[in-house]
Design a protein around this motif. Sequence first.
Motif: not given
Length: 246
Positions: A151, A153-154, A177, A180, A183-184
């Motif tokens: 993903s 975020g990963q 970020t 993203l 939340q991520t």
Amino acid sequence: MNTAERAVVLELRGVSRVHGEGAAEVHALREIDLTLVEGELVAVMGPSGSGKSTLLTLLGGLDRPTSGEVLIEGQSLADLSTKQLAAMRRRSVGYVFQDLNLIPTLTAVENVGLPLELDGASRRTARRTALKSLEDVELAELADRFPDEMSGGQQQRVAIARALVGPRRVLLADEPTGALDSQTGEAVLRVLRKRIDRGGAGLLVTHDARHAAWADRIVFLRDGQITDTTASELSAEALLAAGRHV
């Protein structure tokens, strides 16, 4: 331990950067003084064209100031040759950008270990060290996956692991970020904050006051100058208000 007792990791002394000459001259930065100590995360906010990206490139040794001095762990970058500067970047400085620059044909652990291999480490040593860095961002179980199997975020956490692999203590993050969801993005910042707390130092460029609140202090830039500095105990709303008045 208070800030005054911690070792200085990053320092700018009277740094200016001028592009062009004569009528085309542009002052990207003007007489910037900034110090970051170990365990400290500093957020930089400001409008487009305020000098945020220039600040990052100078701190990372990707460009040289027109005047002033940049130091990393006490070493003046002006005293380094091009080859020495490249070695300094590989060993001491990690970058995290919105465009992650992960190599799609390499697995997560291979991406993280690549800077170590480029610096002469064996593949086995690089993998072992890279796995430890992936453990720190809670992604060791995805070590052998390719970027397109993870993903957003990963992938961002892989980029952070690569930025701080091995002995590196300096983290420079440019809108890490931005691509993203909230939340991520918060999860990524939590990982970044954890790594800095272990003794590194970081500079986070962001336009989001909620993300700036993860830092120890916030520096506001406008027209290449620091116009204000504030502690991050302020709420996101207060930070936004401060940013509107610089």
